[in-house]
Design an enzyme around this catalytic site. Structure first.
Site, PDB file in Angstrom:
ATOM      1  N   GLU A 114       0.826  -1.065   0.074  1.00  0.00           N
ATOM      2  CA  GLU A 114       0.019  -0.072  -0.068  1.00  0.00           C
ATOM      3  C   GLU A 114       0.885   1.214   0.110  1.00  0.00           C
ATOM      4  O   GLU A 114       1.973   0.898   0.189  1.00  0.00           O
ATOM      5  CB  GLU A 114      -0.953  -0.051   1.248  1.00  0.00           C
ATOM      6  CG  GLU A 114      -2.129  -0.854   0.889  1.00  0.00           C
ATOM      7  CD  GLU A 114      -3.017  -1.019   2.254  1.00  0.00           C
ATOM      8  OE1 GLU A 114      -4.141  -0.643   2.139  1.00  0.00           O
ATOM      9  OE2 GLU A 114      -2.775  -1.279   3.362  1.00  0.00           O
ATOM     10  N   HIS A 230      -9.552   9.322   2.550  1.00  0.00           N
ATOM     11  CA  HIS A 230      -9.386   8.277   1.677  1.00  0.00           C
ATOM     12  C   HIS A 230      -9.279   8.654   0.453  1.00  0.00           C
ATOM     13  O   HIS A 230     -10.541   8.906   0.163  1.00  0.00           O
ATOM     14  CB  HIS A 230      -9.910   6.992   2.124  1.00  0.00           C
ATOM     15  CG  HIS A 230      -9.222   5.763   1.408  1.00  0.00           C
ATOM     16  ND1 HIS A 230      -9.255   5.443   0.267  1.00  0.00           N
ATOM     17  CD2 HIS A 230      -8.498   4.632   2.136  1.00  0.00           C
ATOM     18  CE1 HIS A 230      -8.631   4.198  -0.243  1.00  0.00           C
ATOM     19  NE2 HIS A 230      -8.211   3.694   1.277  1.00  0.00           N
ATOM     20  N   ARG A 276      -1.160   8.911   1.295  1.00  0.00           N
ATOM     21  CA  ARG A 276      -2.455   9.230   1.004  1.00  0.00           C
ATOM     22  C   ARG A 276      -2.906  10.646   0.980  1.00  0.00           C
ATOM     23  O   ARG A 276      -3.735  11.170   0.253  1.00  0.00           O
ATOM     24  CB  ARG A 276      -3.548   8.866   2.075  1.00  0.00           C
ATOM     25  CG  ARG A 276      -4.373   7.745   1.884  1.00  0.00           C
ATOM     26  CD  ARG A 276      -5.114   7.061   3.069  1.00  0.00           C
ATOM     27  NE  ARG A 276      -4.850   5.726   2.878  1.00  0.00           N
ATOM     28  CZ  ARG A 276      -5.139   4.694   3.796  1.00  0.00           C
ATOM     29  NH1 ARG A 276      -5.818   5.246   4.774  1.00  0.00           N
ATOM     30  NH2 ARG A 276      -5.252   3.566   3.291  1.00  0.00           N
ATOM     31  N   HIS A 337     -11.797   9.663   6.213  1.00  0.00           N
ATOM     32  CA  HIS A 337     -11.573   8.146   6.665  1.00  0.00           C
ATOM     33  C   HIS A 337     -10.999   7.705   7.981  1.00  0.00           C
ATOM     34  O   HIS A 337     -11.332   6.810   8.469  1.00  0.00           O
ATOM     35  CB  HIS A 337     -10.418   7.721   5.567  1.00  0.00           C
ATOM     36  CG  HIS A 337     -10.107   6.374   5.431  1.00  0.00           C
ATOM     37  ND1 HIS A 337     -11.166   5.285   5.297  1.00  0.00           N
ATOM     38  CD2 HIS A 337      -9.012   5.554   5.727  1.00  0.00           C
ATOM     39  CE1 HIS A 337     -10.576   4.036   5.602  1.00  0.00           C
ATOM     40  NE2 HIS A 337      -9.259   4.223   5.590  1.00  0.00           N
ATOM     41  N   ARG A 372      -1.417   9.313   8.682  1.00  0.00           N
ATOM     42  CA  ARG A 372      -1.416   7.723   9.029  1.00  0.00           C
ATOM     43  C   ARG A 372      -0.855   7.178   7.669  1.00  0.00           C
ATOM     44  O   ARG A 372      -1.585   7.434   6.692  1.00  0.00           O
ATOM     45  CB  ARG A 372      -2.465   7.320   9.410  1.00  0.00           C
ATOM     46  CG  ARG A 372      -2.694   5.738   9.593  1.00  0.00           C
ATOM     47  CD  ARG A 372      -3.976   5.318  10.356  1.00  0.00           C
ATOM     48  NE  ARG A 372      -4.935   5.330   9.514  1.00  0.00           N
ATOM     49  CZ  ARG A 372      -5.473   4.492   8.602  1.00  0.00           C
ATOM     50  NH1 ARG A 372      -4.909   3.191   8.670  1.00  0.00           N
ATOM     51  NH2 ARG A 372      -6.351   4.675   7.575  1.00  0.00           N
TER      52      ARG A 372
END
Ligand code: FAD
Ligand code: SIN
Length: 518
Positions: A114, A230, A276, A337, A372
């Site tokens: 990811e 997100h 992100r 998110h 994060r």
């Protein structure tokens, strides 16, 4: 009525259930959950849990990636502690009955990739990791005689005397009554606050109750301005922001404009696997420039068999909405998110109030900093829940004070719900429009002024009327939104997830935004 327990855990996601299991060999534990036991963000988690398991990977690399994504604001000690315990957390989950996806060849755990991660290090159960974790932990808890589960019970406020926590007032949603629960220690495991925004990947319960409870109890909150959006939620009026996992991009999916042009390389050399904050802002910009309501995520160039095997739930869900992801691109938009900030805790989950702990998304351990990294959240839930349980085992001292019962003698039943419905919508729309992915001083000031009006109506209602579960969630949501705005105004730079057009630069030295009640 007063119920007594050794430990009260508020919340039944990964953090709350882990703490309950760990404490149950020594204590009587009560877990309250405002809906059903598995109704949590945990259940919806898709991508997986980050842990260093691949031969070529190292703890050092996972630590460095986390610090980099956190954009200078992580607490190194918390990052090291969490990541060093990653492998053990995965084994613990397997011992609890969680079954992760394995490699066909050698039956090692399969690892996916990811954004932000330098290696494949995301352990997963197909594309429904949260469901597997949540169902397995819930089954274990339900079999345990030392753990009492109270579903449909919503914590209203904590009972505090002299900076010590002695329990909580809890609203029984079925009986519409407030109970008093007296406990030797209380753990807040209430998840995040992404419901503060109109569009979110989170379930309805993510109304930020833990932050509000802790704030009213006298705890400090840290870095509340860092709301993670997100990048890829399914764009469909009936999909209720169904998430399209970042793992799709890990396996080769490409973000494209509506005319089919890939755009991420334009914004960052890591392209579709940038962190992100970068991906969400790039999509936001593409949509603003082109005037479109969404972009596309395309994995259709991969073999259909592979797609269906790796992402069975996402394939099925998209098909329900008329999108065959093996044949055509998926329409996606960003949505709120994850709440990176939270209740200030130490590495054992201890808060500013004695006997009160906070774990999981509601806490701010320092792991995430300004952003994060994908799949570090479930890891944090397990590692810090275990640390808090261990701390309670060492330090528990059943110093029970008499607790006053809930008093509703001065309030009456409300005749109508219009204030609740209106302000629920108004507050979330306001946050989306004024405190979203890209911020400005003017928008933040407007948000602050508008939120003041909503807050005063909510306070007035609380003084005069009996509480209901919808009202209690609104009360918390509005308070947390106010605190997010306050934090965002305090940060006069752009860092990680917080981007302000009026302060586009980053300070050389990073510092946390701390809010103190009173
Ligand atoms: P939650 O799982 O949200 O649980 C909170 C609990 O508290 C719930 O039981 C709720 O009902 C209860 N509660 C809240 N307020 C009250 C109250 N007042 N009284 C009583 N009970 C209350 N992270 C990853 O690491 N990997 C992923 O792949 C991943 N995918 C995700 C996908 C989606 C769609 C979402 C929404 C999140 C994802 N995340 C992922 C983030 C991660 O799932 C959450 O951060 C994590 O599960 C939070 O766990 P928690 O135990 O802290 O809270
Ligand atoms: C995802 O699967 O994209 C979500 C992962 C996360 O939020 O950590």
């Amino acid at each position: 009525m007063i119920i007594k327990t050794d430990i009260l855990i508020i919340g039944s996601g990964a953090a709350g259930l882990t703490a309950a299991i760990e404490l149950s060999d020594r204590f009587k534990v009560a877990v309250i959950s405002k809906n059903q036991i598995i109704d949590s963000s945990t259940w919806y988690a898709q991508g997986g849990i980050a842990a260093v398991l691949a031969k070529e990977d190292s703890t050092k690399s996972h630590i460095e990636d986390t610090l980099k994504v956190g954009d200078g604001l992580c607490n190194r000690e918390a990052v090291e502690f969490c990541i060093e315990n990653g492998r053990e957390a995965i084994s613990w989950l397997e011992d609890c009955g969680v079954v992760f996806t394995k490699n066909k060849k050698n039956s090692d755990l399969h690892l996916t990739q990811e954004g932000g991660h330098s290696f494949r290090r995301v352990v997963h159960a197909d594309d429904a990791t949260g469901r597997e974790v949540s169902d397995s932990l819930a089954a274990k808890v339900l079999r345990n005689k030392n753990i009492k589960i109270l579903e449909n019970h919503l914590a209203v406020d904590l009972i505090i005397k002299n900076k010590k926590c002695f329990g909580a007032y809890v609203f029984n949603k079925n009986k519409e009554k407030v109970l008093t629960i007296s406990a030797g220690a209380v753990i807040l495991a209430t998840g995040g606050a992404s419901k503060a925004y109109l569009y979110t990947s989170n379930p309805d319960g993510a109304s930020g109750d833990g932050y509000a409870l802790a704030w009213r109890a006298g705890c400090r909150l840290e870095n509340m301005e860092f709301n993670q959006f997100h990048p890829t939620c399914l764009f469909h009026p009936e999909a209720k922001s169904f998430l399209i996992s970042e793992a799709l991009r890990g396996e080769g999916a490409i973000l494209k404009t509506l005319s089919g042009v890939p755009f991420m390389k334009k914004y960052n050399s890591k392209g579709d696997l940038s962190s992100r904050d970068i991906v969400a802002r790039s999509i936001d910009n593409e949509m603003k420039v082109s005037g479109t309501d969404n972009v596309f995520l395309d994995i259709s160039h991969k073999p259909p068999k592979e797609i269906k095997k790796s992402f069975p739930s996402i394939f099925k869900k998209c098909l329900e909405f008329g999108f065959d992801i093996t044949k055509s691109p998926i329409p996606v938009v960003p949505a709120a998110h994850y709440t990176c900030g939270g209740i200030v805790t130490d590495l054992d989950g201890r808060t500013d109030i004695s006997n009160l702990y906070a774990i999981g998304e509601t806490s701010c351990t320092g792991l995430h900093g300004a952003n994060r990294m994908a799949s570090n959240s479930l890891l944090e839930c397990i590692v810090f829940a275990k640390a808090a349980a261990n701390d309670i085992k060492i330090n528990f001292n059943l110093d029970r004070s008499s607790v006053p019962e809930w008093d509703n003698s001065k309030v009456i039943k409300a005749g109508e719900n219009i204030l609740i419905n209106h302000n629920w919508d108004a507050s979330r729309r306001l946050m989306w429009n004024y405190v979203g992915i890209v911020r400005s001083n003017d928008r933040l000031k407007k948000a602050k002024d508008k939120m003041k009006l909503i807050t005063s109506e909510v306070k007035e209602f609380y003084k005069n009327y009996e509480v209901t579960s919808d009202f209690l969630e609104l009360r918390n949501l509005v308070l947390v939104s106010e605190l997010i705005i306050k934090s965002a105004i305090k940060r006069r730079e752009s860092r990680g997830l917080h981007y302000n057009l009026d302060y586009p630069k980053k300070f050389k030295k990073a510092s946390s935004t701390i809010l103190s009640p009173g």
